[in-house]
Write an enzyme that holds these catalytic residues in place. Sequence first.
Site: not given
Length: 387
Positions: A103, A260-262, A270
């Site tokens: 994100v 974390a990526d999102r 995620a």
Amino acid sequence: MTAQLTSIRTDGDKIEIVNQLLLPHVTEFVEIHDIYEAHDAIKSMKIRGAPAIASLAALSISSHLSRALREDPPPAFLASNAALQSHIQAKLDYLFKARPTAVNLGAATRRLKKTLDEGVASAAGPREVAEAIIKEGKLINDEDVGRNRKMSKWGAEWLEEYWKRSGSDAGKEGLNVLTVCNTGSLATSGYGTALGLITHLFETGKLGKAYYTQTAPYHQGSRLTAYELKTLQIPSVMICDTMVGSLFQHHKIHAVAVGADRIAKNGDTANKIGTYNAAVLAARHNIPFIVVAPISTVDLDVLSGENIPIEHRPPIEACTVRGVLTPLAAEPSERKQAVVMMTPEDIEVYNPSFDVTPAELITAIVTEKGVATRRAGEKTFDLSEIV
Ligand code: MRU
């Protein structure tokens, strides 16, 4: 931070990134001349890690605009606010499409769009609006390091307290922490998130050992995390992705810490493929599972994990392995890079780059604002309270 552990370096408008496809054996800085090269570097994963790709995208816009401001005659898009708006909007849309899951990339492009729109709506002319965007782009990169240090400290202190409260003497000989992927200086503007937590424990004498998974198929663990931990001289052990269960059965592990990526509003997270496996096993072994990520990773528009877009990488990336031919030549410039095929050709491949760990498997989410935990008996977080 050690000089080698830098994902991006800048000198005025000049941007260079370390080509992470070649690490750890060859450190090659690649100049990013324009937005197309920034997009390509992100898509091909020459640079990766949610905060680092957002920084590169933002810096590439800043650099594009400062070069334009010096051109004589000025480019047509600086002739009016309307021209600037359509020119920059198209560039932001293009950068945004480079990778879908993290994100941070979208947050950075949206932030620059806000600066653009607010500038255009004010009485400012195109040159002033451009200056404001340049400043904001640089800020996106600069602010990353400070918040990483904060969240690393919060997370490390929370973990120490967790084990103290448990009444066990676990951790007396140092806390052993498993991580997945690479979340250090190479993935951020410096220090790192989950790897920052591990670094903080080490710097304060509280770390036993860091364990990290190889993280196939890109091998962020065995190539990048190994390189960072070795450079920082942090005691560490690599395991194959298939060995997490065995590690938990045979060694005392005090936490799993991941980036974390999102993060969805309810806490579903995620992160790199394999994170979910580690979370399931951590729950089975009563090991706290900690997500360390900047607040900008929380996407309140996404209510739960099933709505997070998951990037699937090209099949070839799961069929090949990158490295240098052994024996290793002493001079990095003489090391022969190779991409080796491990599978028969033309096989069907499932290659998602990320998976989603449900909130109920996450013990704590650590951001620069502090540590969020689930309320007793609840399976989800309410992250709107901290964002
Ligand atoms: O595909 P990558 O290497 O960009 O994935 C990176 C991760 O999943 C990281 O854990 C995440 O971006 C956080 S980096 C501080």
